[in-house]
Motif scaffolding. Sequence first.
Motif, short mmCIF file in Angstrom:
data_model
loop_
_atom_site.label_atom_id
_atom_site.label_comp_id
_atom_site.label_asym_id
_atom_site.label_seq_id
_atom_site.Cartn_x
_atom_site.Cartn_y
_atom_site.Cartn_z
N UNK A 286 -30.97 -24.99 1.44
CA UNK A 286 -30.27 -25.00 2.73
C UNK A 286 -31.03 -24.24 3.80
N UNK A 287 -31.44 -23.01 3.48
CA UNK A 287 -32.08 -22.17 4.49
C UNK A 287 -33.38 -22.81 4.98
N UNK A 288 -34.24 -23.21 4.04
CA UNK A 288 -35.49 -23.85 4.45
C UNK A 288 -35.23 -25.20 5.11
N UNK A 289 -34.29 -25.94 4.55
CA UNK A 289 -34.00 -27.28 5.05
C UNK A 289 -33.40 -27.30 6.43
N UNK A 290 -32.70 -26.23 6.84
CA UNK A 290 -32.14 -26.18 8.18
C UNK A 290 -33.20 -25.81 9.21
N UNK A 291 -33.97 -24.75 8.93
CA UNK A 291 -34.80 -24.18 9.98
C UNK A 291 -36.11 -24.92 10.22
N UNK A 292 -36.66 -25.61 9.22
CA UNK A 292 -37.89 -26.38 9.47
C UNK A 292 -37.63 -27.55 10.42
N UNK A 293 -36.67 -28.44 10.13
CA UNK A 293 -36.44 -29.54 11.09
C UNK A 293 -35.86 -29.07 12.42
N UNK A 294 -35.05 -27.99 12.40
CA UNK A 294 -34.47 -27.50 13.65
C UNK A 294 -35.56 -26.99 14.60
N UNK A 295 -36.51 -26.23 14.06
CA UNK A 295 -37.60 -25.72 14.90
C UNK A 295 -38.44 -26.86 15.47
N UNK A 296 -38.71 -27.88 14.65
CA UNK A 296 -39.46 -29.03 15.14
C UNK A 296 -38.68 -29.79 16.22
N UNK A 297 -37.37 -29.93 15.99
CA UNK A 297 -36.52 -30.65 16.95
C UNK A 297 -36.50 -29.96 18.31
N UNK A 298 -36.26 -28.64 18.30
CA UNK A 298 -36.10 -27.91 19.56
C UNK A 298 -37.36 -27.96 20.41
N UNK A 299 -38.52 -28.07 19.78
CA UNK A 299 -39.76 -28.13 20.55
C UNK A 299 -40.23 -29.55 20.82
N UNK A 300 -39.54 -30.54 20.21
CA UNK A 300 -39.95 -31.94 20.37
C UNK A 300 -39.04 -32.70 21.33
N UNK A 301 -37.73 -32.51 21.19
CA UNK A 301 -36.78 -33.29 22.00
C UNK A 301 -36.44 -32.58 23.31
N UNK A 302 -35.74 -31.41 23.27
CA UNK A 302 -35.52 -30.70 24.55
C UNK A 302 -36.76 -29.96 25.03
N UNK A 303 -37.81 -29.94 24.19
CA UNK A 303 -39.11 -29.34 24.54
C UNK A 303 -39.00 -27.87 24.94
N UNK A 304 -38.29 -27.11 24.10
CA UNK A 304 -38.22 -25.67 24.31
C UNK A 304 -39.54 -25.02 23.91
N UNK A 305 -39.82 -23.87 24.50
CA UNK A 305 -41.01 -23.10 24.11
C UNK A 305 -40.76 -22.46 22.75
N UNK A 306 -41.81 -22.02 22.06
CA UNK A 306 -41.60 -21.31 20.79
C UNK A 306 -40.68 -20.10 20.94
N UNK A 307 -40.81 -19.38 22.07
CA UNK A 307 -39.96 -18.20 22.29
C UNK A 307 -38.50 -18.61 22.43
N UNK A 308 -38.21 -19.64 23.21
CA UNK A 308 -36.83 -20.08 23.39
C UNK A 308 -36.26 -20.64 22.09
N UNK A 309 -37.12 -21.29 21.31
CA UNK A 309 -36.68 -21.76 20.00
C UNK A 309 -36.24 -20.60 19.13
N UNK A 310 -37.03 -19.53 19.13
CA UNK A 310 -36.66 -18.34 18.37
C UNK A 310 -35.37 -17.72 18.87
#
Length: 484
Positions: A286-310
Amino acid sequence: MSSTTRTDRENWRTVYALCIGFFMTLLDTTIVNVALPSMITDLGASLNDVIWVVSAYLLAFAVPLLLTGRLGDRFGPKRLYGIGLVLFLLASLACGLAASAEALIAARVFQGLGAAAMTPQTMAFITRLFPPAKRGAALGTWGSVAGFATVSGPLLGGVLVTHLGWEWIFFVNLPIGVLALALLFRWVPDLRPNRTPRFDVLGVVLCCLGLGLLVFGVQNGEHYRWGRVAGPITVTEIIVAGVLFLALFVLWQASARNPEPLMPLRIFRNRNFSLGNVANIAIGITVTGVFVPLALFLQTVPKLSPLMTGLVTAPASLMSGVVAHFAGRLSNRADAKYLPITGFALMALGTGAMTFLLGDGPQWVLLPSMVALGIGMGLVFAPLTNISTRTLDRSLLGAGAGVYNTSRQFGNVLGSASTAAVLQIVLTATGDFTAAVRASFYLLLAVMAVGIAAAFAFRRVAPPSGVADSARASDPGLPVTRPS
């Protein structure tokens, strides 16, 4: 070698010293998540390449854990922890200097091997230095560190990637590791076993082959279109071979011809330990499965910066660390199973809410989901460990620590591999990244349901007595000497 009586203060210093290195190894399971898009650009890597940057570490971390736990029994946990720490630091330097995806993946393998040498020793020290009545508090600290490190990676990684570059998510390990090494020599005792265990070489080979082939097949299935990988060998055949090797491993562990199995199967006669490992795999996935796709999504779709993703994931980090500290102290209660039950339920609530809220609009709507996810993880990490190991026979604690750590890391590997497979399958079929992330979250909701079911089935166990027996009394075969 004569034994000495250690005070609570000395034992807690040991925990704090070891938790610095433990924090670092778990931080590196998730800190790379927000750096993946930058790695794709800077290294000219594919999505599958950067997923392997995550999975290579997790796989090299998970596979040797049964062996490194036994090596700690043979050569002393302090010595093996120190060797692993030095290897981890050298590999972190190599990661930061890597100029290609292939070099980075290779360095991550060695980083994982160093982490595998360190991790079982932290749990071994806690179970041997603290009597049952005091172990819950120590495991609460251990679980707090585990939860905080696992989910704080995206925030710290976002700061480093935004201001310094992705290489610094690895360089940051160097000062932390030097501090951990200094405290290792100053505060950690030298636990020396009176007995030298044998090595189950065949068991190690079967386990490594099984896990390696299974994860390679699951993660790379879509990359090879579920067809041929090399010559006549197909992805399906690789997965089947992995399962067969794991089946042979289990049979060898049960064989009367195996004088000292790597994983003694009688340990699974303990109901809570067996169920605890099922739930442990579930939390790892669960932990790995949530945060890997979520981090990719936030920087791919709404195009957040790495800092905003964090920053979006920061509430999960904060809540997990705070809640785990108190949850560990409550885990000595007879009804402690309701802590992980509630935890998994909150994680499912947070993940389910995120599934419907994902989009290209304001991402602040995800913050309540992050809070629920963090509280849930905090309620699972430490209580699950205490419930699972509290009633183990003292002679099986070493093997139990190895199996338990392996199950969690195996869950992490499966979480990375399975979500990567789902992402690639849905992306290939639809080209819709949001739909791909939602599909991976549906898979995780099913996994969390398994975790809830396992926690419900825990047997009620009376809380440990408050008698302050010493580590020497509870494990007379393990003399303790003070560090020089």
